[in-house]
Design an enzyme around this catalytic site. Structure first.
Site, PDB file in Angstrom:
ATOM      1  N   CYS A 298       0.798  -1.236   0.000  1.00  0.00           N
ATOM      2  CA  CYS A 298       0.000   0.000   0.000  1.00  0.00           C
ATOM      3  C   CYS A 298       0.828   1.283   0.000  1.00  0.00           C
ATOM      4  O   CYS A 298       0.829   2.021  -0.976  1.00  0.00           O
ATOM      5  CB  CYS A 298      -0.929  -0.005   1.207  1.00  0.00           C
TER       6      CYS A 298
HETATM    7  N1  LIG Z   1      -2.491  -6.668   1.567  1.00  0.00           N
HETATM    8  C1  LIG Z   1      -2.992  -5.673   2.273  1.00  0.00           C
HETATM    9  O1  LIG Z   1      -2.755  -5.584   3.469  1.00  0.00           O
HETATM   10  C2  LIG Z   1      -3.893  -4.627   1.640  1.00  0.00           C
HETATM   11  C3  LIG Z   1      -4.480  -3.651   2.479  1.00  0.00           C
HETATM   12  C4  LIG Z   1      -5.331  -2.716   1.927  1.00  0.00           C
HETATM   13  C5  LIG Z   1      -5.580  -2.730   0.561  1.00  0.00           C
HETATM   14  N2  LIG Z   1      -5.005  -3.665  -0.242  1.00  0.00           N
HETATM   15  C6  LIG Z   1      -5.344  -3.633  -1.666  1.00  0.00           C
HETATM   16  O2  LIG Z   1      -6.160  -4.767  -1.960  1.00  0.00           O
HETATM   17  C7  LIG Z   1      -5.889  -5.222  -3.292  1.00  0.00           C
HETATM   18  C8  LIG Z   1      -5.500  -6.693  -3.246  1.00  0.00           C
HETATM   19  O3  LIG Z   1      -4.310  -6.813  -2.509  1.00  0.00           O
HETATM   20  P1  LIG Z   1      -3.792  -8.197  -1.944  1.00  0.00           P
HETATM   21  O4  LIG Z   1      -2.735  -7.826  -0.957  1.00  0.00           O
HETATM   22  O5  LIG Z   1      -4.890  -9.070  -1.501  1.00  0.00           O
HETATM   23  O6  LIG Z   1      -3.127  -8.817  -3.275  1.00  0.00           O
HETATM   24  P2  LIG Z   1      -2.610 -10.330  -3.472  1.00  0.00           P
HETATM   25  O7  LIG Z   1      -1.595 -10.263  -4.539  1.00  0.00           O
HETATM   26  O8  LIG Z   1      -2.287 -10.944  -2.159  1.00  0.00           O
HETATM   27  O9  LIG Z   1      -3.890 -11.104  -4.016  1.00  0.00           O
HETATM   28  C9  LIG Z   1      -4.498 -10.826  -5.226  1.00  0.00           C
HETATM   29  C10 LIG Z   1      -5.087 -12.115  -5.780  1.00  0.00           C
HETATM   30  O10 LIG Z   1      -5.768 -11.779  -6.994  1.00  0.00           O
HETATM   31  C11 LIG Z   1      -5.566 -12.837  -7.906  1.00  0.00           C
HETATM   32  N3  LIG Z   1      -5.843 -12.359  -9.250  1.00  0.00           N
HETATM   33  C12 LIG Z   1      -5.087 -11.578 -10.032  1.00  0.00           C
HETATM   34  N4  LIG Z   1      -5.710 -11.355 -11.209  1.00  0.00           N
HETATM   35  C13 LIG Z   1      -6.878 -11.998 -11.157  1.00  0.00           C
HETATM   36  C14 LIG Z   1      -7.960 -12.160 -12.064  1.00  0.00           C
HETATM   37  N5  LIG Z   1      -7.940 -11.591 -13.270  1.00  0.00           N
HETATM   38  N6  LIG Z   1      -8.998 -12.899 -11.678  1.00  0.00           N
HETATM   39  C15 LIG Z   1      -9.014 -13.505 -10.473  1.00  0.00           C
HETATM   40  N7  LIG Z   1      -8.036 -13.400  -9.562  1.00  0.00           N
HETATM   41  C16 LIG Z   1      -6.970 -12.650  -9.908  1.00  0.00           C
HETATM   42  C17 LIG Z   1      -4.139 -13.256  -7.660  1.00  0.00           C
HETATM   43  O11 LIG Z   1      -3.887 -14.567  -8.158  1.00  0.00           O
HETATM   44  C18 LIG Z   1      -4.053 -13.165  -6.142  1.00  0.00           C
HETATM   45  O12 LIG Z   1      -4.421 -14.395  -5.526  1.00  0.00           O
HETATM   46  C19 LIG Z   1      -4.812  -4.315  -3.836  1.00  0.00           C
HETATM   47  O13 LIG Z   1      -5.408  -3.274  -4.552  1.00  0.00           O
HETATM   48  C20 LIG Z   1      -4.157  -3.758  -2.590  1.00  0.00           C
HETATM   49  O14 LIG Z   1      -3.572  -2.493  -2.824  1.00  0.00           O
HETATM   50  C21 LIG Z   1      -4.169  -4.622   0.275  1.00  0.00           C
END
Ligand SMILES: NC(=O)c1ccc[n+]([C@@H]2O[C@H](COP(=O)([O-])OP(=O)(O)OC[C@H]3O[C@@H](n4cnc5c(N)ncnc54)[C@H](O)[C@@H]3O)[C@@H](O)[C@H]2O)c1
Length: 460
Positions: A298
């Protein structure tokens, strides 16, 4: 029922398709699809399952789906038993997107990284939207949770969903509620703080902003099934910007204390002691702490989504740029202090053996995305050091988007064989007294050795 006053008045005039969804969401008999089963989507799926919803998780990563279907977790802080419990409650994982048409609501939690040129990479959001569009049904609620710039939901998602759904459905817009032929769209940012156990996840209020008020209400009621409170805002753009404000606030304040740390080091003042003293002020001050650089998905990334979008408005986001500059200089500062520490012992970085403690970008978590440790390894190796690492959360570190390390965790023993022990992440499991006692030199970028007095410690 928790409704905004405005909507309560119109609820009786809600179209049947929305009323039906609202009822199922309130009664938790709704089917929810979660797309992207990563750090955000998987815990969300578990919470929704535990609340009684029928949850299907979708991901393009077959390995994740196979693991989940076998009751295995791939996220350290989520034990297998939680996955298995969710399965008993009906949770399924699949790569088959046609199942999306059965869902009452679909929540997208896919990555939003930066490109090589530090511009928003919305390819995941776009690809996911294209995967969702053909399966949309009348009255369905589609929610985006991925962090992004204001306007993404309206400018990128909605046009694809409208153009590529097979039933000719349109998104419900502001104004008169359609009886048929529409679906609903909202944005709701994720606010998880991995490793922070001071607030229960369900007590973190959930901000929701719909494309119009029915979507806001549907999304708010959905999240009230798992969070104590939803905060309804007037649009998707306000919800998108809220998340960015929160992260920019952190980035700027961390940059401020990082800069003051650099000055304090020159002045011989302990910045951590200063912050602790300032934090006793009961109003007007919130403590932020310096470190070896920003990490995680983030804070190092999201602010640049806004600075990129701002250019469309001929606007320079100077605070964001300056904070980025200061925070990005911190890994090089750490390397300078390793060199200083070695120099005091009449050694050079070139040819030294350095044991780095901590790969994760912050304490007690198994996430190394954008971790400053990765950059510090690169910088130390460039100067000829041999770098090994220890991190209880990473038995191995292989390949990521911007690194290919192929390293294995080194046991935390015989510390005296290293020229320097470098503390990059202040994991709670480490015994810092013992580390200092057994090391030749300790460079501490986290104040993890606070209270320990030894001439071997170089704090930076
Ligand atoms: N990790 C955190 O603590 C956090 C906190 C707040 C916000 N976010 C936001 O949340 C969002 C997700 O982050 P995350 O940390 O969970 O990411 P991540 O990489 O852990 O998980 C994303 C998942 O999406 C899947 N994916 C990618 N393309 C896809 C598609 N076309 N169809 C289906 N699945 C697909 C990936 O295989 C993966 O499993 C981001 O925008 C991030 O900025 C994350």
């Amino acid at each position: 029922m928790a409704c905004v006053p405005g909507l309560l008045q119109v609820e009786s005039s809600l179209p049947q398709i929305a009323k039906e969804r609202l009822r199922r969401l309130e009664e938790r008999t709704a089917k929810i699809g979660v797309i992207g089963l990563g750090y955000v989507g998987l815990p969300l799926s578990i919470l929704l399952s535990e609340a009684g919803f029928s949850v299907t998780g979708f991901d393009i990563d077959e390995k994740k789906v196979v693991d989940l279907e076998a009751g295995r977790s791939y996220i350290f802080r989520i034990p297998n038993t939680e996955i298995q419990h969710a399965q008993q409650l009906g949770f399924k994982a699949t790569t088959e997107f046609s199942n999306l048409s059965e869902q009452d609501a679909v929540i997208m939690c896919v990555p939003t990284p930066l490109t090589e040129h530090r511009e928003p990479d919305l390819s995941y959001v776009e690809n996911t939207t294209r995967s969702v569009a053909p399966w949309i049904r009348e009255g369905q609620l589609i929610v985006l949770e991925s962090t992004t710039y204001p306007g993404t939901t309206e400018e990128l998602m909605i046009p694809i969903l409208e153009a590529e759904n097979l039933l000719g459905l349109k998104v419900q817009g502001p104004g008169i509620a359609a009886e048929h032929g529409v679906f609903y769209v909202a944005f709701s940012p994720e606010r998880e703080d991995p490793g922070n156990n001071t607030v229960a996840r369900r007590d973190i209020p959930k901000v929701v902003g719909g494309h119009e008020e029915i979507a806001t209400e549907l999304a708010a009621v959905l999240y009230e099934g798992i969070f104590t409170r939803s905060v309804r805002v007037s649009s998707t753009r306000v919800a998108e910007m809220t998340k960015l404000l929160e992260n920019i606030y952190r980035s700027v304040n961390i940059a401020l204390v990082n800069e003051l740390k650099l000055l304090s080091l020159r002045m011989g003042v302990d910045i951590w002691e200063v912050i602790d003293a300032a934090a006793t002020k009961p109003f007007g001050f919130h403590p932020f702490y310096p470190g070896p650089g920003l990490g995680g998905h983030c804070i190092p990334i999201d602010p640049f989504y806004l600075s990129w979008k701002a250019k469309e408005y001929d606007f320079n986001t100077r605070f964001i740029e300056l904070a980025g500059e200061v925070n990005e200089s911190m890994p090089a500062h750490v390397v300078d202090y390793v060199a200083k520490g070695l120099n005091q012992q009449k050694k050079a970085v070139n040819g030294s053996r350095i044991l780095m403690l901590g790969m994760a970008y912050k304490k007690d978590i198994d996430d190394l995305r954008e971790s400053p440790s990765l950059k510090v390894i690169e910088l130390l190796r460039d100067q000829g050091a041999e770098v090994l690492y220890n991190d209880p959360y990473f038995p191995t570190v292989g390949r990521g988007r911007r690194y290919n390390l192929n390293m294995t965790c080194t046991p935390l023993e015989s510390l005296d064989q290293y020229d320097c022990t470098l503390i990059m992440t202040d994991h709670s499991d480490y015994d810092y007294e013992e580390i200092v006692t057994k090391s030749q030199l300790v460079v501490d970028s986290r104040n993890a050795t606070k209270g320990i007095h030894s001439s071997k410690i170089v704090r930076c």
